[in-house]
Design an enzyme around this catalytic site. Structure first.
Site, PDB file in Angstrom:
ATOM      1  N   ASN A 164     -10.706  -3.337  -5.802  1.00 44.52           N
ATOM      2  CA  ASN A 164     -10.164  -2.240  -6.605  1.00 44.52           C
ATOM      3  C   ASN A 164     -10.601  -1.997  -7.998  1.00 44.52           C
ATOM      4  O   ASN A 164     -10.032  -1.096  -8.719  1.00 44.52           O
ATOM      5  CB  ASN A 164      -8.403  -2.754  -6.679  1.00 44.52           C
ATOM      6  CG  ASN A 164      -7.725  -2.469  -5.585  1.00 44.52           C
ATOM      7  OD1 ASN A 164      -6.813  -3.415  -5.287  1.00 44.52           O
ATOM      8  ND2 ASN A 164      -7.876  -1.577  -4.839  1.00 44.52           N
ATOM      9  N   ASP A 190       0.891  -1.128   0.003  1.00 45.22           N
ATOM     10  CA  ASP A 190       0.288   0.021   0.120  1.00 45.22           C
ATOM     11  C   ASP A 190       1.019   1.246  -0.003  1.00 45.22           C
ATOM     12  O   ASP A 190       1.848   1.266   0.392  1.00 45.22           O
ATOM     13  CB  ASP A 190      -1.001   0.199   1.368  1.00 45.22           C
ATOM     14  CG  ASP A 190      -2.212   0.774   0.975  1.00 45.22           C
ATOM     15  OD1 ASP A 190      -2.299   1.241  -0.162  1.00 45.22           O
ATOM     16  OD2 ASP A 190      -2.770   1.068   2.052  1.00 45.22           O
TER      17      ASP A 190
HETATM   18  C1  IPE Z   1      -1.370   0.131  -3.453  1.00 43.87           C
HETATM   19  O1  IPE Z   1      -1.294   1.424  -3.532  1.00 43.87           O
HETATM   20  C2  IPE Z   1      -1.241  -0.572  -4.891  1.00 43.87           C
HETATM   21  C3  IPE Z   1      -2.450  -1.251  -5.368  1.00 43.87           C
HETATM   22  C4  IPE Z   1      -3.892  -1.344  -5.052  1.00 43.87           C
HETATM   23  C5  IPE Z   1      -2.374  -1.905  -6.466  1.00 43.87           C
HETATM   24  P1  IPE Z   1      -2.410   2.467  -3.649  1.00 43.87           P
HETATM   25  O2  IPE Z   1      -3.042   2.659  -5.013  1.00 43.87           O
HETATM   26  O3  IPE Z   1      -3.569   1.906  -2.700  1.00 43.87           O
HETATM   27  O4  IPE Z   1      -1.666   3.827  -2.940  1.00 43.87           O
HETATM   28  P2  IPE Z   1      -2.460   4.945  -2.071  1.00 43.87           P
HETATM   29  O5  IPE Z   1      -3.257   4.062  -0.959  1.00 43.87           O
HETATM   30  O6  IPE Z   1      -3.373   5.516  -2.934  1.00 43.87           O
HETATM   31  O7  IPE Z   1      -1.433   5.753  -1.568  1.00 43.87           O
HETATM   32 MG    MG Z   2      -4.152   2.259  -0.862  1.00 43.26          MG
END
Ligand code: IPE
Ligand code: MG
Length: 221
Positions: A50, A2
């Site tokens: 996601n 994350d």
């Molecule tokens: C995590 O980083 C990566 C994935 C979900 C692939 P994020 O995209 O959640 O990064 P933040 O939380 O917005 O900083």
């Molecule tokens: Mg994240």
């Protein structure tokens, strides 16, 4: 894994650059895990939730995954790493799915380490697909309800016969599980670090492992 988005925004870059930068942390952690003899490393790469993100970000994540698979296959073979996927790969774009199947097939006999990529994964969907397959087996007379133990149930999860994780590391300072391996982490040790994923390298991983070594695990006893 994350904190990719925040890492990029903090540098005035688009979020997707953070995902790109995160790949070197994937490489570093996989390499160290293998060097230390860790047998299973699971990376939570893309959750069922996601898909709610901006379609362009989702498309970039899928493209980066495809690139990673293409570029990393020789390293996986050289380091005897088996690639395995946790999650419903039928929900992934066809190209990525074909590529994943091919890499899993090519690396399946590698015995040094298993690299699990959790893709289109969530802990609840994992438990639910297990429950559905179990009920189908019970209905078909292949499994008796009386034989359904925690061990039997576990075998129907995406992690199949893998042991439960010893340590769960979450980067970027968030203090939640976010639907990760819910069944499997009942007694897993947690390590939360403010370090953003693209900054998480071998020294950070080592620090987490040393911290883990100081823990006393009693499993409720
Ligand atoms: C995590 O980083 C990566 C994935 C979900 C692939 P994020 O995209 O959640 O990064 P933040 O939380 O917005 O900083
Ligand atoms: Mg994240």
């Amino acid at each position: 894994m994350d904190g990719n988005g925040r890492w990029a925004l903090g540098r005035g870059l688009p979020r997707v650059m953070g995902h790109r930068a995160g790949i070197k942390s994937v490489r570093a952690t996989a390499e160290l895990a293998r060097e230390l003899g860790i047998q299973i490393l699971t990376l939570y790469a893309f959750s069922v939730e996601n898909w709610k993100r901006n379609p362009r970000e989702v498309a970039t994540l899928m493209r980066l995954l495809d690139e990673y698979l293409r570029r990393e296959l020789p390293t996986l073979m050289k380091n005897e790493i088996r690639l395995s996927v946790l999650g419903d790969i039928t929900g992934l774009p066809q190209g990525v799915r074909e590529h994943l199947t091919q890499v899993m097939e090519t690396t399946k006999a590698n015995g040094r380490m298993t690299l699990n990529l959790a893709l289109n994964y969530s802990g609840r969907s994992d438990i639910l697909q297990a429950a559905k397959r179990i009920s189908a087996e019970v209905r078909a007379g292949k499994l008796k309800e009386s034989e359904l133990t925690e061990t039997t149930f576990s075998r129907f999860l995406y992690t199949q016969d893998q042991p439960d994780p010893d340590l769960l590391i979450r980067t970027s300072g968030e203090q939640r599980i976010s639907n990760f391996l819910l069944w499997q982490i009942s007694y897993t040790e947690l390590y939360l670090t403010p370090t953003l994923w693209p900054d998480f390298g071998k020294p950070d991983f080592l620090k987490a492992l040393v911290d883990y070594q100081q823990r006393e695990r009693r499993f409720g006893a």
